[in-house]
Design a protein around this motif. Structure first.
Motif, PDB file in Angstrom:
ATOM      1  N   LEU A 104     132.004 110.054  48.517  1.00  0.00           N
ATOM      2  CA  LEU A 104     131.165 108.840  48.523  1.00  0.00           C
ATOM      3  C   LEU A 104     129.758 109.155  49.041  1.00  0.00           C
ATOM      4  CD1 LEU A 104     133.548 106.043  49.883  1.00  0.00           C
ATOM      5  CD2 LEU A 104     132.454 106.097  47.634  1.00  0.00           C
ATOM      6  N   ARG A 105     129.610 110.246  49.785  1.00  0.00           N
ATOM      7  CA  ARG A 105     128.298 110.624  50.339  1.00  0.00           C
ATOM      8  C   ARG A 105     127.755 111.891  49.655  1.00  0.00           C
ATOM      9  NH1 ARG A 105     131.520 109.991  54.882  1.00  0.00           N
ATOM     10  NH2 ARG A 105     131.535 112.236  55.219  1.00  0.00           N
ATOM     11  N   TYR A 106     128.378 112.327  48.582  1.00  0.00           N
ATOM     12  CA  TYR A 106     128.032 113.612  47.953  1.00  0.00           C
ATOM     13  C   TYR A 106     126.601 113.558  47.397  1.00  0.00           C
ATOM     14  CZ  TYR A 106     128.698 117.868  45.189  1.00  0.00           C
ATOM     15  OH  TYR A 106     128.596 119.129  44.677  1.00  0.00           O
ATOM     16  N   ASP A 107     125.748 114.447  47.881  1.00  0.00           N
ATOM     17  CA  ASP A 107     124.362 114.491  47.403  1.00  0.00           C
ATOM     18  C   ASP A 107     123.823 115.881  47.699  1.00  0.00           C
ATOM     19  OD1 ASP A 107     122.181 113.168  46.190  1.00  0.00           O
ATOM     20  OD2 ASP A 107     121.226 112.866  48.136  1.00  0.00           O
ATOM     21  N   VAL A 108     123.752 116.739  46.684  1.00  0.00           N
ATOM     22  CA  VAL A 108     123.343 118.127  46.882  1.00  0.00           C
ATOM     23  C   VAL A 108     121.935 118.318  46.335  1.00  0.00           C
ATOM     24  CG1 VAL A 108     123.849 120.540  46.333  1.00  0.00           C
ATOM     25  CG2 VAL A 108     125.723 118.942  46.748  1.00  0.00           C
ATOM     26  N   ALA A 155     125.209  99.544  50.028  1.00  0.00           N
ATOM     27  CA  ALA A 155     123.926  99.109  50.581  1.00  0.00           C
ATOM     28  C   ALA A 155     122.813 100.131  50.358  1.00  0.00           C
ATOM     29  CB  ALA A 155     124.072  98.832  52.082  1.00  0.00           C
ATOM     30  N   TYR A 156     123.128 101.435  50.475  1.00  0.00           N
ATOM     31  CA  TYR A 156     122.064 102.436  50.590  1.00  0.00           C
ATOM     32  C   TYR A 156     122.005 103.483  49.482  1.00  0.00           C
ATOM     33  CZ  TYR A 156     121.528 100.687  55.365  1.00  0.00           C
ATOM     34  OH  TYR A 156     121.307  99.898  56.462  1.00  0.00           O
ATOM     35  N   ASP A 157     122.930 103.444  48.521  1.00  0.00           N
ATOM     36  CA  ASP A 157     122.857 104.491  47.488  1.00  0.00           C
ATOM     37  C   ASP A 157     121.576 104.339  46.679  1.00  0.00           C
ATOM     38  OD1 ASP A 157     125.192 106.485  46.269  1.00  0.00           O
ATOM     39  OD2 ASP A 157     123.560 106.054  44.891  1.00  0.00           O
ATOM     40  N   ARG A 158     121.022 105.463  46.247  1.00  0.00           N
ATOM     41  CA  ARG A 158     119.771 105.420  45.477  1.00  0.00           C
ATOM     42  C   ARG A 158     119.989 104.823  44.087  1.00  0.00           C
ATOM     43  NH1 ARG A 158     117.042 108.846  41.820  1.00  0.00           N
ATOM     44  NH2 ARG A 158     114.775 108.642  41.968  1.00  0.00           N
ATOM     45  N   PHE A 193     125.818  91.638  41.622  1.00  0.00           N
ATOM     46  CA  PHE A 193     124.450  91.350  41.167  1.00  0.00           C
ATOM     47  C   PHE A 193     123.423  91.561  42.276  1.00  0.00           C
ATOM     48  CE2 PHE A 193     127.296  88.878  38.465  1.00  0.00           C
ATOM     49  CZ  PHE A 193     126.927  89.382  37.222  1.00  0.00           C
ATOM     50  N   THR A 194     123.748  91.147  43.516  1.00  0.00           N
ATOM     51  CA  THR A 194     122.742  91.244  44.580  1.00  0.00           C
ATOM     52  C   THR A 194     122.449  92.690  44.973  1.00  0.00           C
ATOM     53  OG1 THR A 194     124.473  90.897  46.236  1.00  0.00           O
ATOM     54  CG2 THR A 194     123.211  88.969  45.576  1.00  0.00           C
ATOM     55  N   VAL A 195     123.443  93.595  44.821  1.00  0.00           N
ATOM     56  CA  VAL A 195     123.161  94.999  45.154  1.00  0.00           C
ATOM     57  C   VAL A 195     122.405  95.704  44.029  1.00  0.00           C
ATOM     58  CG1 VAL A 195     125.144  95.221  46.698  1.00  0.00           C
ATOM     59  CG2 VAL A 195     125.390  95.898  44.305  1.00  0.00           C
ATOM     60  N   GLY A 196     122.141  94.999  42.946  1.00  0.00           N
ATOM     61  CA  GLY A 196     121.428  95.615  41.816  1.00  0.00           C
ATOM     62  C   GLY A 196     119.988  95.961  42.138  1.00  0.00           C
ATOM     63  N   HIS A 197     119.379  95.252  43.097  1.00  0.00           N
ATOM     64  CA  HIS A 197     117.987  95.517  43.471  1.00  0.00           C
ATOM     65  C   HIS A 197     117.975  96.345  44.754  1.00  0.00           C
ATOM     66  CE1 HIS A 197     113.934  94.767  45.036  1.00  0.00           C
ATOM     67  NE2 HIS A 197     113.600  94.544  43.790  1.00  0.00           N
ATOM     68  N   ARG A 198     117.385  97.538  44.662  1.00  0.00           N
ATOM     69  CA  ARG A 198     117.470  98.477  45.793  1.00  0.00           C
ATOM     70  C   ARG A 198     116.809  97.915  47.056  1.00  0.00           C
ATOM     71  NH1 ARG A 198     114.264 103.726  44.867  1.00  0.00           N
ATOM     72  NH2 ARG A 198     115.759 104.179  43.237  1.00  0.00           N
ATOM     73  N   GLN A 227     119.396 109.111  54.978  1.00  0.00           N
ATOM     74  CA  GLN A 227     118.413 108.438  54.126  1.00  0.00           C
ATOM     75  C   GLN A 227     116.969 108.651  54.559  1.00  0.00           C
ATOM     76  OE1 GLN A 227     120.742 108.431  51.973  1.00  0.00           O
ATOM     77  NE2 GLN A 227     120.026 106.567  50.964  1.00  0.00           N
ATOM     78  N   VAL A 228     116.683 108.762  55.874  1.00  0.00           N
ATOM     79  CA  VAL A 228     115.283 109.037  56.250  1.00  0.00           C
ATOM     80  C   VAL A 228     114.899 110.483  55.924  1.00  0.00           C
ATOM     81  CG1 VAL A 228     115.110 107.295  58.075  1.00  0.00           C
ATOM     82  CG2 VAL A 228     115.780 109.609  58.671  1.00  0.00           C
ATOM     83  N   ARG A 229     115.893 111.303  55.555  1.00  0.00           N
ATOM     84  CA  ARG A 229     115.624 112.702  55.179  1.00  0.00           C
ATOM     85  C   ARG A 229     115.744 112.897  53.670  1.00  0.00           C
ATOM     86  NH1 ARG A 229     118.143 115.871  60.040  1.00  0.00           N
ATOM     87  NH2 ARG A 229     118.074 114.263  61.610  1.00  0.00           N
ATOM     88  N   HIS A 230     115.850 111.812  52.925  1.00  0.00           N
ATOM     89  CA  HIS A 230     116.124 111.874  51.482  1.00  0.00           C
ATOM     90  C   HIS A 230     114.976 112.533  50.728  1.00  0.00           C
ATOM     91  CE1 HIS A 230     117.379 110.390  47.491  1.00  0.00           C
ATOM     92  NE2 HIS A 230     118.557 110.200  48.050  1.00  0.00           N
TER      93      HIS A 230
END
Length: 473
Positions: A104-108, A155-158, A193-198, A227-230
């Protein structure tokens, strides 16, 4: 005979091997077909052999130390298919769930971007399948971790598809398992629908969810650690702004740990980490000011000394220097407005930073420097003598706007004159207006020395100065 004695043709093993290979293929379509095939084949096997297939699927998560995104994606799809068909038995859940949570947090990071959205999406599919396949008492040990993992992703996925997939899986768990903390309350705000807008997900939905203690720590941790290091600058800016909105939910969390971690990371050799962390420091300081929480002296001194430390480490140089300049200006602004114990020496030091960035040819940096100047002038210039304010600010800015050969400096200092506080402008109004009018109306003789942006900025500075002072003077 017994289940273990059933004859399974030897060819089946070759077929299963082929399907497991397909599940880690480089093409998504092949992986998807392989996963479906694994599900169908396992359903026809005796129980002990089916469990071996599950073990083989779980081992795919460890391919290349977990860095093979294709294998992780295929393993998630296969797990979901097995769970949907009731073939992922409860004794295997203690091994399977941690892999799913990490996916769920995989981001390489790969170069200037990253891979992993498809893995996170497939992990949400597994969570959805788990909700449909098991009784609530079987899922009970994993409820807290799954709930937090899905909420953080929603909430926070790009990527919008991952946020929506996580929201759908969360909804499925709330409906079928009924054990997720505050599930119904959250679903009324964080639906498909509400999570559709980042921006909405970060600044509206996550502060609402953070009021619930079960999720607050996970949300803050994900912002600070990831996320602050994205790699995406927009995500870093949004994450810093969101930290400010979360401070009020539990200020102690930020004064006791988060701020120290951000200050340490703000001097990191990695550009994305130091940029996002510096922004995070500035926004957390403003959040604490809004809550009326004072920083202890040592921590406040570290925040005030952050920009000098960045400059001493020469972090404006090289690729990404412009990004760091803008974030340093934001730190200066928030230090000035944040109610920290700033003394005369600090104000003079901050003015050096602002003046240096006002000369920069990039308009975004000049705007950030003007914002910093506004904050410093409004909050801290009263500490300084009238002589200092005249010599180091008004006279310096007026002479630069009138006669500086560098056009970038003329542009920046013209905007800077407009950003001064009312009391200082009123004392030197004639000098300021004369300089700005001169800069706005005098066109150089030589065509190659003319600079329309200087004239434009002089007009903008004039407008702002007049708005600050008022037409009545």
């Amino acid at each position: 005979g017994e289940e273990g004695d059933e004859m399974v043709p030897l060819e089946v093993e070759d077929v299963i091997d082929t399907l497991l290979g397909a599940a880690r293929d480089k093409d998504t379509v092949v992986r998807w077909s392989g996963a479906k095939g694994i599900g169908r084949m396992t359903g026809r096997l005796p129980r002990h052999l089916g469990d071996e297939v599950v073990g083989a699927v779980l081992s795919m998560f460890l391919t290349d130390g977990g860095s093979d995104d294709g294998a992780c994606h295929g393993a998630c799809l296969a797990l979901a298919e097995l769970a949907r068909r009731g073939l992922l038995l409860p004794p295997r859940l203690p091994q399977a769930v941690p892999h799913v949570l990490s996916c769920l947090r995989y981001d390489v990071r790969r170069g200037s971007a990253s891979v992993g959205a498809h893995v996170r999406d497939a992990a949400c599919y597994v969570c959805w399948a788990l909700a449909r396949a098991y009784a609530p008492e079987v899922m009970a040990p994993y409820v807290q971790d799954l709930a937090r993992g899905l909420i953080v992703c929603a909430a926070y996925d790009r990527e919008v598809n991952c946020r929506r997939a996580a929201s759908a899986a969360f909804q499925e768990h709330v409906g079928r398992q009924g054990a997720f903390p505050h599930g119904i309350d959250i679903l009324t705000r964080a639906d498909y629908f509400t999570v559709g807008h980042r921006g909405n997900s970060y600044t509206q939905i996550s502060p609402y969810i953070a009021q619930f203690e079960a999720y607050r720590g996970a949300l803050v941790e994900h912002l600070v650690e990831r996320q602050v290091r994205h790699w995406d600058k927009q995500i870093r800016v949004l994450s810093a702004q969101t930290l400010r909105l979360l401070v009020g939910k539990e200020p102690g969390l930020f004064t006791e740990g988060v701020l120290q971690r951000l200050l340490d990371a703000a001097l990191s050799p990695d550009l994305a980490t130091r940029h996002g962390s510096a922004l995070g420091v500035s926004e957390v300081v403003m959040g604490l000011k809004e809550c009326g929480v004072a920083l202890e002296e040592g921590l406040a001194a570290r925040v005030v000394g952050l920009v000098p430390a960045i400059e001493k480490a020469r972090l404006y140089r090289g690729k990404g220097g412009e990004v760091m300049r803008a974030s340093a200006c934001r730190v200066v602004e928030c230090v000035a407005r944040g109610g920290l114990g700033v003394i005369n020496k600090d104000v003079a030091r901050m003015m050096e930073t602002i003046d240096d960035n006002l000369k920069h040819p990039t308009p975004e940096i000049q705007q950030a420097a003007v914002s910093a100047l506004r904050g410093l002038a409004a909050e801290r210039f009263e500490l300084m003598s009238d002589k200092w304010q005249k010599a180091k600010v008004v006279d310096k800015y007026v002479s630069t706007v009138r006669s500086e050969p560098n056009p970038a400096a003329r542009r920046g200092f013209a905007l800077g004159l407009g950003g001064l506080q009312r009391s200082l402008l009123c004392m030197h109004l004639q000098d300021v207006i004369d300089a700005l009018v001169h800069s706005a109306t005098v066109v150089e003789e030589a065509a190659d020395q003319r600079d329309p942006e200087s004239r434009r900025n002089a007009v903008l500075g004039l407008v702002e100065a007049v708005e600050t002072v008022g037409l009545g003077g």
